[in-house]
Design a protein around this motif. Structure first.
Motif, PDB file in Angstrom:
ATOM      1  N   GLN A 260       0.812  -1.213   0.000  1.00 37.43           N
ATOM      2  CA  GLN A 260       0.000   0.000   0.000  1.00 37.43           C
ATOM      3  C   GLN A 260       0.848   1.267   0.000  1.00 37.43           C
ATOM      4  OE1 GLN A 260      -3.240  -0.398  -0.431  1.00 37.43           O
ATOM      5  NE2 GLN A 260      -2.855  -2.610  -0.381  1.00 37.43           N
ATOM      6  N   ASP A 261       2.140   1.122  -0.074  1.00 36.69           N
ATOM      7  CA  ASP A 261       3.023   2.285  -0.080  1.00 36.69           C
ATOM      8  C   ASP A 261       2.998   2.958  -1.447  1.00 36.69           C
ATOM      9  OD1 ASP A 261       5.267   3.728   1.482  1.00 36.69           O
ATOM     10  OD2 ASP A 261       6.208   3.303  -0.450  1.00 36.69           O
ATOM     11  N   ARG A 262       3.183   4.261  -1.465  1.00 36.64           N
ATOM     12  CA  ARG A 262       3.152   5.006  -2.731  1.00 36.64           C
ATOM     13  C   ARG A 262       4.205   4.494  -3.705  1.00 36.64           C
ATOM     14  NH1 ARG A 262       5.946   9.232  -4.926  1.00 36.64           N
ATOM     15  NH2 ARG A 262       4.796  10.489  -6.459  1.00 36.64           N
ATOM     16  N   LEU A 263       5.359   4.096  -3.189  1.00 36.66           N
ATOM     17  CA  LEU A 263       6.466   3.658  -4.045  1.00 36.66           C
ATOM     18  C   LEU A 263       6.452   2.155  -4.297  1.00 36.66           C
ATOM     19  CD1 LEU A 263       9.412   5.800  -2.598  1.00 36.66           C
ATOM     20  CD2 LEU A 263       7.825   6.347  -4.459  1.00 36.66           C
ATOM     21  N   TYR A 264       5.311   1.521  -4.116  1.00 30.63           N
ATOM     22  CA  TYR A 264       5.222   0.067  -4.280  1.00 30.63           C
ATOM     23  C   TYR A 264       5.788  -0.437  -5.595  1.00 30.63           C
ATOM     24  CZ  TYR A 264       3.081  -4.560  -4.773  1.00 30.63           C
ATOM     25  OH  TYR A 264       2.883  -5.901  -4.985  1.00 30.63           O
ATOM     26  N   LEU A 269      10.328  -3.398  -8.435  1.00 37.08           N
ATOM     27  CA  LEU A 269      11.451  -3.433  -9.365  1.00 37.08           C
ATOM     28  C   LEU A 269      12.749  -3.786  -8.642  1.00 37.08           C
ATOM     29  CD1 LEU A 269      10.630  -0.308 -11.568  1.00 37.08           C
ATOM     30  CD2 LEU A 269      10.417  -2.715 -12.220  1.00 37.08           C
ATOM     31  N   SER A 270      12.931  -3.253  -7.444  1.00 33.64           N
ATOM     32  CA  SER A 270      14.127  -3.588  -6.656  1.00 33.64           C
ATOM     33  C   SER A 270      14.106  -5.054  -6.241  1.00 33.64           C
ATOM     34  CB  SER A 270      14.225  -2.689  -5.420  1.00 33.64           C
ATOM     35  OG  SER A 270      14.482  -1.353  -5.784  1.00 33.64           O
ATOM     36  N   LEU A 271      12.926  -5.550  -5.849  1.00 37.02           N
ATOM     37  CA  LEU A 271      12.821  -6.957  -5.467  1.00 37.02           C
ATOM     38  C   LEU A 271      13.064  -7.879  -6.658  1.00 37.02           C
ATOM     39  CD1 LEU A 271       9.726  -6.912  -3.070  1.00 37.02           C
ATOM     40  CD2 LEU A 271      12.115  -7.312  -2.443  1.00 37.02           C
ATOM     41  N   TYR A 272      12.774  -7.401  -7.860  1.00 38.35           N
ATOM     42  CA  TYR A 272      13.010  -8.204  -9.058  1.00 38.35           C
ATOM     43  C   TYR A 272      14.435  -8.043  -9.585  1.00 38.35           C
ATOM     44  CZ  TYR A 272       8.311 -10.041  -9.702  1.00 38.35           C
ATOM     45  OH  TYR A 272       7.135 -10.745  -9.555  1.00 38.35           O
ATOM     46  N   PRO A 326       2.964  -9.661 -14.529  1.00 42.24           N
ATOM     47  CA  PRO A 326       1.773  -8.796 -14.553  1.00 42.24           C
ATOM     48  C   PRO A 326       1.647  -7.892 -13.337  1.00 42.24           C
ATOM     49  CG  PRO A 326       1.219 -11.016 -15.278  1.00 42.24           C
ATOM     50  CD  PRO A 326       2.638 -11.071 -14.781  1.00 42.24           C
ATOM     51  N   GLU A 327       2.053  -8.364 -12.143  1.00 43.58           N
ATOM     52  CA  GLU A 327       1.897  -7.534 -10.947  1.00 43.58           C
ATOM     53  C   GLU A 327       2.739  -6.264 -11.033  1.00 43.58           C
ATOM     54  OE1 GLU A 327       3.378  -8.789  -7.206  1.00 43.58           O
ATOM     55  OE2 GLU A 327       5.110  -9.859  -8.015  1.00 43.58           O
ATOM     56  N   VAL A 328       3.899  -6.331 -11.683  1.00 46.52           N
ATOM     57  CA  VAL A 328       4.740  -5.155 -11.821  1.00 46.52           C
ATOM     58  C   VAL A 328       4.103  -4.163 -12.797  1.00 46.52           C
ATOM     59  CG1 VAL A 328       7.021  -4.302 -12.482  1.00 46.52           C
ATOM     60  CG2 VAL A 328       6.807  -6.496 -11.304  1.00 46.52           C
TER      61      VAL A 328
END
Length: 449
Positions: A260-264, A269-272, A326-328
């Motif tokens: 729910q964070d604005r920068l989600y 992208l960082s997690l990927y 798709p989630e990204v």
């Protein structure tokens, strides 16, 4: 050639001083003409000895003309001539060679010895840590203001006292360790450290020696020196430490926390596995919502003396097009819509940067701010503290652990496959346990025989 055949001439000055000289061709000039030089010595024996040495070296192609250029002059020119690398890389080279120039810059290049560099390494290892960079008057005033409140201050308190620019300076002070943020919106002075490290790490020293060796290799190629004395110096041993990574469950825990964070979408992208520079350098025109791809074609990095700059990716392999899950793509689409709403609120004052990673006011997110926010989010999520770059290690480890070929993982990360296996090929304890247990266990189908 006999001694009598050596073209050594005697000269007697008006004051009676006797000297011995000879001329010899030591090579050719850039225009193709011969380079004939004159050498003068105080004794006949010295003149004969030097004539034999110089003529032998000229014939072998190893002669190096005497130069008065200092190490400072050469290294400065060498750095200024590095036009084939990124600005951030060049800034790193300058930083690595700064102690060399400061301590040995006055030494003539041809007089540089192994002892000079050994002494420099000893100093760097034991007492060569540079002092903390002096804060500006405005930053010192903010730190002093934070110190007046035992319970800390809020972002709004600093904005009220110093204006919005002063409040934004909190992010830089936080990244520099001058203040700390134990909880959201609360800033305190860090606890005083009881120990002071005066030396630098072995890795820092090795980086310095690597760059100095590269520079002296170029000096050899130009004919300034006969040998590279930096390669004679024993480099301190670097103790490799296992990189910290999250498990699959911990990465999912962090992802759920920031959903729910604005920068989600940026956190995704960082997690990927994208680098910080790639995330913050991503532009909307590099996101293809219909094809579901993200093109990595630029990077935003901090360059000493220049601030945050946008340039090419880290390497040729870093330039790539990634088919995102798709989630990204969904998160990016929602983020673009949110930015459109924020832009309507701001109005004409919204800066049109074209970047994906911007604040609610349209200003680009600073790299150090992004890293600090990642650490804060990880702490709130209750997962082990790791660096932002360790999220990239986590992505690589999870991909390899799921059986993805190293070549594919390397392509995704924008790395060389060999480097991917060496640096990012982490395995977890359960995988190690399974590997050991499989040594003498029955093979599939044995029980059926």
């Amino acid at each position: 050639m006999t001694r009598r055949a050596q073209p050594i001439n005697k000269h007697t000055a008006a004051n009676g001083t006797v000297s011995y000289w000879f001329q010899i061709d030591v090579g050719t000039r850039p225009d193709g003409s011969r380079n004939r030089q004159r050498f003068t010595y105080r004794t006949m024996a010295e003149a004969r000895r030097e004539y034999r040495r110089i003529s032998t070296e000229v014939a072998a192609g190893t002669y190096v003309a005497r130069q008065t250029i200092t190490l400072d002059e050469f290294l400065t020119g060498w750095l200024d001539g590095r036009r084939d690398i990124r600005p951030v890389t060049l800034a790193g080279y300058r930083h690595a060679l700064k102690p060399v120039i400061e301590r040995l810059g006055g030494v003539q290049l041809q007089h540089l010895t192994k002892t000079h560099i050994d002494d420099l390494v000893e100093w760097r290892m034991n007492s060569g840590r540079a002092p903390t960079k002096r804060l500006s008057d405005g930053s010192r005033a903010i730190v002093a203001f934070v110190g007046t409140q035992p319970d800390g201050v809020s972002y709004a308190d600093v904005a009220l006292e110093f204006g919005e620019s002063g409040a934004k300076a909190l992010d830089r002070l936080l990244a520099g360790g001058h203040v700390e943020r134990p909880s959201r919106g609360r800033y305190l002075l860090p606890a005083a450290s009881e120990t002071t490290q005066t030396g630098v790490s072995a890795r820092t020293v090795v980086t310095m020696l690597v760059q100095l060796s590269a520079a002296l290799d170029d000096a050899m190629a130009q004919g300034f020196v006969v040998r590279n004395v930096a390669r004679l110096v024993d480099r301190p041993k670097i103790v490799d430490r296992e990189m910290k990574t999250w498990t699959d469950e911990q990465a999912e825990q962090f992802r759920s926390h920031v959903e729910q964070d604005r920068l989600y979408p940026l956190w995704l992208l960082s997690l990927y596995g994208l680098r910080r520079s790639e995330v913050l350098g991503l532009r909307w025109d590099a996101v293809d919502f219909y094809a579901g791809t993200v093109a990595v074609v630029a990077g935003r990095v901090v360059v000493a003396g220049q601030g945050t700059v946008t340039g090419d990716p880290k390497s040729r392999r870093s330039r790539r097009v990634l088919p995102m899950p798709p989630e990204v793509i969904t998160a990016l689409r929602a983020f673009k819509a949110k930015q459109a709403a924020e832009r309507l609120i701001i109005g004409p004052g919204w800066p049109d940067t074209g970047l994906v990673g911007v604040n609610a006011d349209g200003s680009p997110i600073r790299p150090e701010t992004y890293s600090a926010e990642f650490s804060r989010q990880a702490k709130e999520a209750g997962v082990p503290a790791i660096r932002l770059h360790d999220a990239r290690h986590t992505a690589a480890s999870l991909m390899l652990d799921r059986g993805n070929p190293p070549l594919v993982v390397a392509k995704w990360l924008g790395h060389d496959p060999a480097l991917t296996m060496r640096v990012y090929g982490h395995v977890y304890d359960d995988a190690l346990q399974s590997a050991g247990a499989s040594m003498f266990s029955p093979k599939a189908g044995d029980s059926a025989r």
